[in-house]
Design a protein around this motif. Structure first.
Motif, PDB file in Angstrom:
ATOM      1  N   ARG A 218       0.832  -1.214   0.000  1.00  0.00           N
ATOM      2  CA  ARG A 218       0.000   0.000   0.000  1.00  0.00           C
ATOM      3  C   ARG A 218       0.860   1.255   0.000  1.00  0.00           C
ATOM      4  NH1 ARG A 218      -2.652  -3.999  -0.526  1.00  0.00           N
ATOM      5  NH2 ARG A 218      -4.716  -4.452   0.354  1.00  0.00           N
ATOM      6  N   GLN A 219       1.900   1.238  -0.856  1.00  0.00           N
ATOM      7  CA  GLN A 219       2.823   2.359  -0.956  1.00  0.00           C
ATOM      8  C   GLN A 219       2.828   2.906  -2.384  1.00  0.00           C
ATOM      9  OE1 GLN A 219       5.298   3.518   1.598  1.00  0.00           O
ATOM     10  NE2 GLN A 219       3.768   2.514   2.878  1.00  0.00           N
ATOM     11  N   THR A 220       3.264   4.140  -2.514  1.00  0.00           N
ATOM     12  CA  THR A 220       3.548   4.729  -3.816  1.00  0.00           C
ATOM     13  C   THR A 220       4.960   5.302  -3.782  1.00  0.00           C
ATOM     14  OG1 THR A 220       2.669   6.889  -3.150  1.00  0.00           O
ATOM     15  CG2 THR A 220       1.149   5.354  -4.243  1.00  0.00           C
ATOM     16  N   CYS A 221       5.532   5.539  -4.937  1.00  0.00           N
ATOM     17  CA  CYS A 221       6.853   6.168  -4.988  1.00  0.00           C
ATOM     18  C   CYS A 221       6.774   7.415  -5.846  1.00  0.00           C
ATOM     19  CB  CYS A 221       7.910   5.203  -5.524  1.00  0.00           C
ATOM     20  SG  CYS A 221       7.910   4.985  -7.312  1.00  0.00           S
ATOM     21  N   ARG A 222       7.674   8.341  -5.602  1.00  0.00           N
ATOM     22  CA  ARG A 222       7.712   9.597  -6.366  1.00  0.00           C
ATOM     23  C   ARG A 222       9.003   9.721  -7.162  1.00  0.00           C
ATOM     24  NH1 ARG A 222       4.934  14.607  -6.111  1.00  0.00           N
ATOM     25  NH2 ARG A 222       5.343  15.484  -8.177  1.00  0.00           N
ATOM     26  N   VAL A 223      10.017   8.924  -6.792  1.00  0.00           N
ATOM     27  CA  VAL A 223      11.310   9.000  -7.463  1.00  0.00           C
ATOM     28  C   VAL A 223      11.741   7.604  -7.899  1.00  0.00           C
ATOM     29  CG1 VAL A 223      13.751   9.612  -7.230  1.00  0.00           C
ATOM     30  CG2 VAL A 223      12.008  11.022  -6.124  1.00  0.00           C
ATOM     31  N   LEU A 224      12.206   7.477  -9.125  1.00  0.00           N
ATOM     32  CA  LEU A 224      12.717   6.208  -9.620  1.00  0.00           C
ATOM     33  C   LEU A 224      14.178   6.402 -10.013  1.00  0.00           C
ATOM     34  CD1 LEU A 224      11.585   3.335 -10.141  1.00  0.00           C
ATOM     35  CD2 LEU A 224      11.387   3.972 -12.545  1.00  0.00           C
ATOM     36  N   THR A 225      15.047   5.521  -9.520  1.00  0.00           N
ATOM     37  CA  THR A 225      16.480   5.621  -9.766  1.00  0.00           C
ATOM     38  C   THR A 225      16.966   4.363 -10.480  1.00  0.00           C
ATOM     39  OG1 THR A 225      16.810   6.979  -7.788  1.00  0.00           O
ATOM     40  CG2 THR A 225      18.756   5.901  -8.701  1.00  0.00           C
ATOM     41  N   LEU A 226      17.688   4.549 -11.567  1.00  0.00           N
ATOM     42  CA  LEU A 226      18.260   3.440 -12.337  1.00  0.00           C
ATOM     43  C   LEU A 226      19.772   3.454 -12.185  1.00  0.00           C
ATOM     44  CD1 LEU A 226      18.273   1.194 -14.550  1.00  0.00           C
ATOM     45  CD2 LEU A 226      18.326   3.044 -16.247  1.00  0.00           C
ATOM     46  N   THR A 227      20.341   2.307 -11.831  1.00  0.00           N
ATOM     47  CA  THR A 227      21.791   2.147 -11.763  1.00  0.00           C
ATOM     48  C   THR A 227      22.191   1.051 -12.745  1.00  0.00           C
ATOM     49  OG1 THR A 227      21.894   2.812  -9.444  1.00  0.00           O
ATOM     50  CG2 THR A 227      23.773   1.594 -10.312  1.00  0.00           C
ATOM     51  N   VAL A 228      23.104   1.394 -13.635  1.00  0.00           N
ATOM     52  CA  VAL A 228      23.584   0.452 -14.648  1.00  0.00           C
ATOM     53  C   VAL A 228      25.051   0.164 -14.364  1.00  0.00           C
ATOM     54  CG1 VAL A 228      23.955   0.037 -17.108  1.00  0.00           C
ATOM     55  CG2 VAL A 228      21.980   1.380 -16.352  1.00  0.00           C
ATOM     56  N   GLN A 229      25.372  -1.094 -14.174  1.00  0.00           N
ATOM     57  CA  GLN A 229      26.775  -1.510 -14.053  1.00  0.00           C
ATOM     58  C   GLN A 229      27.190  -2.120 -15.379  1.00  0.00           C
ATOM     59  OE1 GLN A 229      27.773  -4.718 -11.387  1.00  0.00           O
ATOM     60  NE2 GLN A 229      29.798  -3.872 -10.974  1.00  0.00           N
TER      61      GLN A 229
ATOM     62  N   ARG B 101      37.172  -0.612 -19.902  1.00  0.00           N
ATOM     63  CA  ARG B 101      38.554  -1.077 -20.041  1.00  0.00           C
ATOM     64  C   ARG B 101      39.225  -1.356 -18.707  1.00  0.00           C
ATOM     65  NH1 ARG B 101      40.756   3.097 -24.746  1.00  0.00           N
ATOM     66  NH2 ARG B 101      39.317   2.384 -26.399  1.00  0.00           N
ATOM     67  N   THR B 102      38.754  -0.733 -17.652  1.00  0.00           N
ATOM     68  CA  THR B 102      39.362  -0.942 -16.338  1.00  0.00           C
ATOM     69  C   THR B 102      38.703  -2.078 -15.574  1.00  0.00           C
ATOM     70  OG1 THR B 102      37.890   0.645 -15.255  1.00  0.00           O
ATOM     71  CG2 THR B 102      39.921   1.510 -16.217  1.00  0.00           C
ATOM     72  N   GLY B 103      37.663  -2.669 -16.118  1.00  0.00           N
ATOM     73  CA  GLY B 103      36.984  -3.777 -15.437  1.00  0.00           C
ATOM     74  C   GLY B 103      35.489  -3.553 -15.400  1.00  0.00           C
ATOM     75  N   SER B 104      35.026  -2.604 -14.573  1.00  0.00           N
ATOM     76  CA  SER B 104      33.603  -2.306 -14.512  1.00  0.00           C
ATOM     77  C   SER B 104      33.408  -0.876 -14.037  1.00  0.00           C
ATOM     78  CB  SER B 104      32.869  -3.273 -13.574  1.00  0.00           C
ATOM     79  OG  SER B 104      33.276  -3.077 -12.238  1.00  0.00           O
ATOM     80  N   ALA B 105      32.261  -0.339 -14.363  1.00  0.00           N
ATOM     81  CA  ALA B 105      31.898   1.009 -13.935  1.00  0.00           C
ATOM     82  C   ALA B 105      30.387   1.033 -13.797  1.00  0.00           C
ATOM     83  CB  ALA B 105      32.384   2.044 -14.946  1.00  0.00           C
ATOM     84  N   SER B 106      29.897   2.105 -13.227  1.00  0.00           N
ATOM     85  CA  SER B 106      28.443   2.217 -13.070  1.00  0.00           C
ATOM     86  C   SER B 106      28.020   3.653 -13.305  1.00  0.00           C
ATOM     87  CB  SER B 106      27.999   1.762 -11.674  1.00  0.00           C
ATOM     88  OG  SER B 106      28.515   2.620 -10.683  1.00  0.00           O
ATOM     89  N   ILE B 107      26.760   3.797 -13.669  1.00  0.00           N
ATOM     90  CA  ILE B 107      26.178   5.113 -13.880  1.00  0.00           C
ATOM     91  C   ILE B 107      24.771   5.095 -13.308  1.00  0.00           C
ATOM     92  CG2 ILE B 107      25.289   4.501 -16.176  1.00  0.00           C
ATOM     93  CD1 ILE B 107      25.908   7.404 -17.000  1.00  0.00           C
ATOM     94  N   THR B 108      24.380   6.182 -12.675  1.00  0.00           N
ATOM     95  CA  THR B 108      23.084   6.259 -12.000  1.00  0.00           C
ATOM     96  C   THR B 108      22.335   7.501 -12.458  1.00  0.00           C
ATOM     97  OG1 THR B 108      23.902   5.093 -10.042  1.00  0.00           O
ATOM     98  CG2 THR B 108      21.933   6.438  -9.761  1.00  0.00           C
ATOM     99  N   ARG B 109      21.054   7.324 -12.708  1.00  0.00           N
ATOM    100  CA  ARG B 109      20.196   8.446 -13.063  1.00  0.00           C
ATOM    101  C   ARG B 109      18.870   8.315 -12.309  1.00  0.00           C
ATOM    102  NH1 ARG B 109      24.272   9.976 -14.613  1.00  0.00           N
ATOM    103  NH2 ARG B 109      24.893  10.840 -16.638  1.00  0.00           N
TER     104      ARG B 109
END
Length: 327
Positions: free
Chosen positions: A215-226, A230-238
């Motif tokens: 019984r909840q709602t959200c107002r913000v959605l966050t996406l994190t992509v790993q 070339r260095t192995g791995s990285a991530s970006i968040t929006r």
């Protein structure tokens, strides 16, 4: 004075709580802005620590670097809005201050892009630009009635106040609001954008069902992509603030796909996708935009029926065909 503390990348819940506890050592008036920021009112702490707001910010940055390995960005201002804008106006890993002085506030806001103001998304920014209102100082100098004709009565008044650096809100102490998270890890680095979109569809199905069940709602959605680099791995968040609080899966899915599409990762090799629903609220008190067609109501009735089937037969009883086999 108010500090806006940006910790960099989104922090896992335990780490975020430790950071909030650290801020609490300097002031009891700290407000969580998960997953990567917090507000702190240090007006009552400067005399106790015999330091001004900038001095306290420097102590917090040193403590965060020593204990958590984080290079915290701090904005300081007479209200939460100006502190937040100061933190984001410039390179990360610094302390920036907007003095509590009308002339200094005017100089700070001069030339600030309209899109930097809270609540101004791409569509609103385009509308304002069509009228030549591309910066905060131009908006602040525009007659209120003109802005209200362009954006509506309430939105026009709110935007004009923000463009002038006016923010009546206060820092509210309390524990961080709970978030709902879902993550999908690919069996191998995934370069197929269609499969990534299918994974996002699966994650929004999970988030929507959990929110509605609680019984909840959200107002913000966050996406994190790993992803692999070339260095192995990285991530970006929006992150994106939704037009209204919701637990409706199609709204969440559209937002998640828009966030993913805006990243331009067509050739990236993605290892995992994570979605976080934040700024949760009670569904009973959430407002809903009225529609004039039957499609939205039909979709919600189908969604309710699917929820009942999942409650009776398990989480995998009803799902989009594109997500078959995903867990």
């Amino acid at each position: 004075m108010i500090l806006y503390l940006h910790f960099g990348d989104p922090q896992p819940d335990p780490a975020y709580r430790r950071l909030l506890d650290m801020v609490g050592e300097f002031t009891p008036v700290a407000q969580a802005l998960p997953p990567d920021a917090a507000l702190a009112d240090v007006s009552g702490s400067t005399r106790y620590f015999d330091r001004d707001a900038a001095g306290l910010a420097a102590l917090i940055r040193m403590r965060a670097a020593a204990l958590h390995g984080l290079d915290v960005t701090v904005g300081i201002g007479p209200n939460p809005l100006l502190a937040r804008l100061a933190a984001h106006r410039g390179e990360p890993g610094a302390i920036r201050t907007v003095p509590d002085d009308p002339e200094a506030i005017t100089r700070f806001l001069a030339g600030l892009p309209a899109s930097a103001l809270p609540g101004v998304g791409p569509a609103t920014a385009r509308t304002l630009a069509s009228y030549g209102l591309r910066t905060a100082d131009r908006i602040a100098a525009t007659p209120l009635l003109t802005l209200q004709r362009i954006l509506g009565v309430a939105t026009g008044r709110e935007l004009r106040d923000r463009a002038a650096g006016v923010d009546p809100s206060r820092v509210t102490a309390g524990a961080p609001p709970r978030t709902v998270d879902a993550e999908h890890r690919f069996g191998q680095d995934e370069s197929d954008a269609a499969r990534r979109r299918a994974a996002l569809t699966h994650l929004t199905e999970q988030l929507g069902a959990r929110l509605r069940d609680e019984r909840q709602t959200c107002r913000v959605l966050t996406l994190t992509v790993q992803y692999a680099d070339r260095t192995g791995s990285a991530s970006i968040t929006r992150s994106r603030t939704l037009p209204e609080a919701t637990a409706h899966t199609p709204r969440l899915r559209a937002t998640a796909h828009a966030l993913h599409g805006a990243l331009g990762l067509q050739r990236a090799r993605v290892r995992s996708l994570a979605l976080r629903a934040g700024d949760l609220g009670d569904a009973a008190s959430a407002s809903r935009q009225l529609t004039f067609g039957p499609d939205d109501d039909r979709a919600r009735r189908i969604e309710a029926a699917a929820d009942r089937a999942r409650a009776r037969f398990g989480a995998g009883a009803v799902r989009p065909a594109s997500t078959a086999g995903m867990r």
